[in-house]
Design a protein around this motif. Sequence first.
Motif, mmCIF file in Angstrom:
data_model
loop_
_atom_site.group_PDB
_atom_site.id
_atom_site.type_symbol
_atom_site.label_atom_id
_atom_site.label_comp_id
_atom_site.label_asym_id
_atom_site.label_seq_id
_atom_site.Cartn_x
_atom_site.Cartn_y
_atom_site.Cartn_z
ATOM 1 N N LYS A 80 0.836 -1.203 0.000
ATOM 2 C CA LYS A 80 0.000 0.000 0.000
ATOM 3 C C LYS A 80 0.872 1.256 0.000
ATOM 4 O O LYS A 80 0.609 2.199 -0.744
ATOM 5 C CB LYS A 80 -0.929 -0.003 1.219
ATOM 6 C CG LYS A 80 -1.871 1.178 1.251
ATOM 7 C CD LYS A 80 -2.824 1.093 2.429
ATOM 8 C CE LYS A 80 -3.786 2.256 2.421
ATOM 9 N NZ LYS A 80 -4.729 2.192 3.550
ATOM 10 N N GLN A 81 1.918 1.245 0.813
ATOM 11 C CA GLN A 81 2.803 2.409 0.865
ATOM 12 C C GLN A 81 3.520 2.612 -0.467
ATOM 13 O O GLN A 81 3.675 3.744 -0.916
ATOM 14 C CB GLN A 81 3.816 2.281 2.010
ATOM 15 C CG GLN A 81 4.594 3.552 2.246
ATOM 16 C CD GLN A 81 3.698 4.758 2.500
ATOM 17 O OE1 GLN A 81 2.836 4.737 3.365
ATOM 18 N NE2 GLN A 81 3.890 5.824 1.723
ATOM 19 N N ARG A 82 3.944 1.525 -1.105
ATOM 20 C CA ARG A 82 4.586 1.649 -2.426
ATOM 21 C C ARG A 82 3.611 2.236 -3.440
ATOM 22 O O ARG A 82 3.984 3.077 -4.256
ATOM 23 C CB ARG A 82 5.112 0.291 -2.910
ATOM 24 C CG ARG A 82 6.438 -0.088 -2.293
ATOM 25 C CD ARG A 82 7.187 -1.168 -3.058
ATOM 26 N NE ARG A 82 6.404 -2.225 -3.632
ATOM 27 C CZ ARG A 82 6.097 -3.391 -3.041
ATOM 28 N NH1 ARG A 82 6.527 -3.651 -1.823
ATOM 29 N NH2 ARG A 82 5.385 -4.309 -3.677
ATOM 30 N N LEU A 83 2.362 1.813 -3.380
ATOM 31 C CA LEU A 83 1.347 2.369 -4.282
ATOM 32 C C LEU A 83 1.167 3.864 -4.031
ATOM 33 O O LEU A 83 1.135 4.662 -4.973
ATOM 34 C CB LEU A 83 0.011 1.646 -4.108
ATOM 35 C CG LEU A 83 -0.103 0.272 -4.736
ATOM 36 C CD1 LEU A 83 -1.329 -0.459 -4.208
ATOM 37 C CD2 LEU A 83 -0.172 0.396 -6.257
ATOM 38 N N LEU A 84 1.052 4.241 -2.769
ATOM 39 C CA LEU A 84 0.858 5.653 -2.431
ATOM 40 C C LEU A 84 2.053 6.505 -2.867
ATOM 41 O O LEU A 84 1.877 7.567 -3.468
ATOM 42 C CB LEU A 84 0.632 5.812 -0.921
ATOM 43 C CG LEU A 84 -0.716 5.342 -0.393
ATOM 44 C CD1 LEU A 84 -0.701 5.268 1.131
ATOM 45 C CD2 LEU A 84 -1.837 6.240 -0.888
ATOM 46 N N THR A 85 3.244 6.019 -2.583
ATOM 47 C CA THR A 85 4.454 6.769 -2.934
ATOM 48 C C THR A 85 4.606 6.893 -4.445
ATOM 49 O O THR A 85 4.856 7.986 -4.973
ATOM 50 C CB THR A 85 5.699 6.085 -2.325
ATOM 51 O OG1 THR A 85 5.540 6.042 -0.904
ATOM 52 C CG2 THR A 85 6.969 6.836 -2.682
ATOM 53 N N THR A 86 4.436 5.784 -5.141
ATOM 54 C CA THR A 86 4.567 5.790 -6.606
ATOM 55 C C THR A 86 3.498 6.667 -7.236
ATOM 56 O O THR A 86 3.791 7.468 -8.137
ATOM 57 C CB THR A 86 4.479 4.353 -7.159
ATOM 58 O OG1 THR A 86 5.500 3.557 -6.543
ATOM 59 C CG2 THR A 86 4.632 4.330 -8.665
ATOM 60 N N ALA A 87 2.265 6.535 -6.758
ATOM 61 C CA ALA A 87 1.166 7.328 -7.316
ATOM 62 C C ALA A 87 1.412 8.814 -7.090
ATOM 63 O O ALA A 87 1.232 9.621 -8.006
ATOM 64 C CB ALA A 87 -0.156 6.900 -6.692
ATOM 65 N N GLU A 88 1.853 9.184 -5.894
ATOM 66 C CA GLU A 88 2.104 10.600 -5.629
ATOM 67 C C GLU A 88 3.167 11.152 -6.569
ATOM 68 O O GLU A 88 3.001 12.225 -7.148
ATOM 69 C CB GLU A 88 2.524 10.818 -4.178
ATOM 70 C CG GLU A 88 2.762 12.286 -3.880
ATOM 71 C CD GLU A 88 3.070 12.573 -2.423
ATOM 72 O OE1 GLU A 88 3.088 13.763 -2.077
ATOM 73 O OE2 GLU A 88 3.306 11.631 -1.652
ATOM 74 N N GLU A 89 4.253 10.419 -6.732
ATOM 75 C CA GLU A 89 5.331 10.874 -7.617
ATOM 76 C C GLU A 89 4.849 11.007 -9.059
ATOM 77 O O GLU A 89 5.106 12.015 -9.715
ATOM 78 C CB GLU A 89 6.512 9.913 -7.543
ATOM 79 C CG GLU A 89 7.248 9.948 -6.225
ATOM 80 C CD GLU A 89 8.256 8.817 -6.056
ATOM 81 O OE1 GLU A 89 8.446 8.003 -6.990
ATOM 82 O OE2 GLU A 89 8.852 8.736 -4.963
ATOM 83 N N LEU A 90 4.159 9.996 -9.547
ATOM 84 C CA LEU A 90 3.705 10.017 -10.947
ATOM 85 C C LEU A 90 2.600 11.043 -11.178
ATOM 86 O O LEU A 90 2.621 11.762 -12.180
ATOM 87 C CB LEU A 90 3.237 8.622 -11.374
ATOM 88 C CG LEU A 90 4.328 7.569 -11.513
ATOM 89 C CD1 LEU A 90 3.711 6.192 -11.783
ATOM 90 C CD2 LEU A 90 5.312 7.936 -12.605
ATOM 91 N N PHE A 91 1.633 11.103 -10.275
ATOM 92 C CA PHE A 91 0.542 12.073 -10.440
ATOM 93 C C PHE A 91 1.094 13.493 -10.434
ATOM 94 O O PHE A 91 0.675 14.341 -11.220
ATOM 95 C CB PHE A 91 -0.505 11.930 -9.325
ATOM 96 C CG PHE A 91 -1.298 10.659 -9.347
ATOM 97 C CD1 PHE A 91 -1.386 9.852 -10.479
ATOM 98 C CD2 PHE A 91 -1.978 10.246 -8.208
ATOM 99 C CE1 PHE A 91 -2.129 8.679 -10.480
ATOM 100 C CE2 PHE A 91 -2.728 9.084 -8.201
ATOM 101 C CZ PHE A 91 -2.797 8.296 -9.332
ATOM 102 N N TYR A 92 2.030 13.767 -9.543
ATOM 103 C CA TYR A 92 2.588 15.112 -9.444
ATOM 104 C C TYR A 92 3.434 15.450 -10.672
ATOM 105 O O TYR A 92 3.363 16.560 -11.198
ATOM 106 C CB TYR A 92 3.419 15.250 -8.163
ATOM 107 C CG TYR A 92 3.915 16.647 -7.913
ATOM 108 C CD1 TYR A 92 3.031 17.683 -7.633
ATOM 109 C CD2 TYR A 92 5.265 16.943 -7.962
ATOM 110 C CE1 TYR A 92 3.487 18.980 -7.407
ATOM 111 C CE2 TYR A 92 5.733 18.230 -7.726
ATOM 112 C CZ TYR A 92 4.834 19.240 -7.456
ATOM 113 O OH TYR A 92 5.289 20.527 -7.240
ATOM 114 N N ALA A 93 4.201 14.495 -11.146
ATOM 115 C CA ALA A 93 5.102 14.748 -12.279
ATOM 116 C C ALA A 93 4.370 14.797 -13.608
ATOM 117 O O ALA A 93 4.719 15.580 -14.489
ATOM 118 C CB ALA A 93 6.194 13.683 -12.327
ATOM 119 N N GLU A 94 3.339 13.943 -13.763
ATOM 120 C CA GLU A 94 2.723 13.785 -15.081
ATOM 121 C C GLU A 94 1.237 14.110 -15.140
ATOM 122 O O GLU A 94 0.689 14.256 -16.232
ATOM 123 C CB GLU A 94 2.946 12.350 -15.567
ATOM 124 C CG GLU A 94 4.424 12.002 -15.689
ATOM 125 C CD GLU A 94 4.658 10.547 -16.070
ATOM 126 O OE1 GLU A 94 3.744 9.917 -16.653
ATOM 127 O OE2 GLU A 94 5.749 10.050 -15.778
#
Length: 182
Positions: free
Chosen positions: A6-20
Amino acid sequence: MATQAKQRLLTTAEELFYAEGIRAVGIDRLLQESGVGRASFYRHFASKDDLVVAVLEDRDHRWLDWLRTSVESVDDSAARPLAVFTALAERLARNDFRGCAFINTMIEMADPASPAHQVADRHKRRVITYLTELLTAADQPDPDILATELALLIDGAIVTAVRENSPAAADRAAAIAARLLA
């Protein structure tokens, strides 16, 4: 293990959503980048929209904690409202700065009934509440009105920093804020 996924999903999603952008990033990409399987994703989130809300709620708490820590390191309560702009300037100068995740979300999820839009709006209201607290502690007259004006300056500085690709807008906003507070 589930908490790590869950934490990996949250971290990855935050990075990708913010960047792209939220809409630009699909579930398959999130799964690939996070290394989390589809079944695990759906154990934690009913949909991508639920993930977006969770990411925003987490970012809201971390961002406001960061702002409080930055501003409250200033000993003089009368100087704290302007310290918001000093902290903002530091944030705008970061190499990975792509604007405000909450403003970006409200643009992408323009429907005010959207849960993501509502979380973003709640964040902005929480910032105004914090500004009101700072202004009240600084003995400023009309702290509620001033808080909304400072929030407007903050949001304007963020958008201008993106447009100009420079953190200088925070300094200009601070100068305007200083005139409002004088």
